[in-house]
Design an enzyme around this catalytic site. Structure first.
Site, mmCIF file in Angstrom:
data_model
loop_
_atom_site.group_PDB
_atom_site.id
_atom_site.type_symbol
_atom_site.label_atom_id
_atom_site.label_comp_id
_atom_site.label_asym_id
_atom_site.label_seq_id
_atom_site.Cartn_x
_atom_site.Cartn_y
_atom_site.Cartn_z
ATOM 1 N N SER A 1 -8.206 -5.368 4.892
ATOM 2 C CA SER A 1 -8.667 -5.193 3.645
ATOM 3 C C SER A 1 -8.747 -6.430 2.846
ATOM 4 C CB SER A 1 -7.653 -4.038 2.795
ATOM 5 O OG SER A 1 -7.457 -2.924 3.445
ATOM 6 N N ARG B 1 -5.087 -2.358 8.663
ATOM 7 C CA ARG B 1 -6.216 -3.248 8.573
ATOM 8 C C ARG B 1 -5.657 -4.296 7.556
ATOM 9 N NH1 ARG B 1 -8.165 2.147 6.788
ATOM 10 N NH2 ARG B 1 -7.649 2.435 4.765
ATOM 11 N N ASP C 1 0.766 -1.274 0.099
ATOM 12 C CA ASP C 1 0.048 -0.026 -0.166
ATOM 13 C C ASP C 1 0.934 1.257 -0.032
ATOM 14 O OD1 ASP C 1 -2.424 1.382 -0.270
ATOM 15 O OD2 ASP C 1 -2.713 1.202 1.990
ATOM 16 N N ARG D 1 -0.736 9.608 -9.903
ATOM 17 C CA ARG D 1 -0.876 8.291 -9.112
ATOM 18 C C ARG D 1 -0.118 6.979 -9.763
ATOM 19 N NH1 ARG D 1 -4.021 7.488 -4.909
ATOM 20 N NH2 ARG D 1 -4.371 5.324 -5.821
ATOM 21 N N GLY E 1 -0.067 5.587 -4.513
ATOM 22 C CA GLY E 1 -0.528 6.707 -4.819
ATOM 23 C C GLY E 1 -0.424 7.869 -4.129
ATOM 24 N N ARG E 2 0.089 7.593 -2.805
ATOM 25 C CA ARG E 2 0.579 8.646 -2.022
ATOM 26 C C ARG E 2 2.043 9.106 -2.403
ATOM 27 N NH1 ARG E 2 -0.988 6.071 3.476
ATOM 28 N NH2 ARG E 2 -1.521 4.254 2.016
ATOM 29 N N ASN F 1 -10.846 -3.065 -5.884
ATOM 30 C CA ASN F 1 -9.987 -1.713 -6.737
ATOM 31 C C ASN F 1 -10.711 -1.627 -8.264
ATOM 32 O OD1 ASN F 1 -6.887 -3.155 -5.770
ATOM 33 N ND2 ASN F 1 -7.958 -1.497 -4.889
#
Ligand code: FPP
Length: 232
Positions: free
Chosen positions: A187, A185, A16, A29, A19-20, A64
């Site tokens: 997910s 989490r 994860d 992104r 994108g950030r 997604n």
């Protein structure tokens, strides 16, 4: 004396933060996903060097698909092109690559490459990598139950269900699950298999993840006392 390191047999990773990573740099992104592929490659090599037998990577979830269509298309094309480019490398490095998740919604050309890579790397054994694409833990369990019903099964046991999940039954449950990007989490990842998996969360964004970070996670894991519900 430095504490002893225990190498987990099976490591699973929620990759994860792509994108950030891109947004932080003022980039679109998708650039984060391009760097994310490089991080996946580094991690496969590092895991192999460390002697990890199985590595399961979450590349695309059943949820997604709700991302903007351009991003979804880009990810599917990125996966296809990566597999096309890297197949000779997988063979040379003796890396087996297979996929878990649904296969009925993936674009045809991407699916063709997934199946080609699976078939051609079938005999590779230095490490087995499972890439989760259109994967959801709940979806996997429901598909398994439906397979059993189709075969005429009338009663479920844990063992029977396990035989029908996407990861082959000879693979042990993950010892360690790493999630990058700071969220804490699961997910919908590997729900069946993670009952006794050790969890490790790191704020490092996936494109920055490297061998040192993997080692840090393994060192942390090595300190854990695993009891599997029993008394040690
Ligand atoms: C999560 O970051 C990442 C994804 C949904 C895609 C992961 C895909 C790759 C790393 C590339 C494909 C991998 C292989 C093995 C070829 P995010 O976009 O959710 O990041 P954010 O939380 O910062 O928005």
């Amino acid at each position: 004396m430095a504490p002893k390191i225990k190498i987990p047999t099976h490591v699973a990773i929620i990759m994860d933060g792509n994108g950030r990573w891109a947004t932080n740099r003022g980039l679109p992104r998708i650039e984060g996903h391009v760097e994310g592929v490089k991080a996946a490659e580094r991690t496969i090599d590092a895991a192999k060097e460390l002697g990890i037998k199985y590595l399961t990577l979450y590349a695309f979830s059943t949820e997604n698909w709700y991302r903007p269509p351009e991003e979804v298309n880009f990810l599917m094309e990125l996966l296809r092109d990566y597999l096309k480019e890297k197949l000779p490398t997988f063979l040379e490095k003796d890396i087996r690559v297979s996929f878990i998740g649904r296969r009925d919604r993936i674009p045809k050309d991407t699916l063709e490459w997934m199946e080609k890579v699976e078939k051609e790397t079938k005999r590779c054994r230095s490490i087995e990598v499972f890439v989760a694409v259109d994967y959801g833990g709940r979806d996997e369990i429901v598909r398994a139950v439906n397979k059993i019903i189709k075969e005429g099964g009338r009663e479920i046991t844990e063992n029977l269900l396990r035989q029908h999940l996407d990861i082959p039954p000879y693979v042990e449950d993950p010892d360690l699950l790493i999630r990058t990007g700071g969220e804490k989490r699961i997910s919908n990842f590997l729900l069946w298999y993670i009952s006794y998996t050790e969890l490790y969360f790191t704020p490092v964004l996936w494109p920055d993840f490297n061998k040192e970070h993997l080692l840090e996670a393994i060192k942390d894991y090595s300190q854990r006392v695993r009891k599997f519900g029993r008394v040690k």
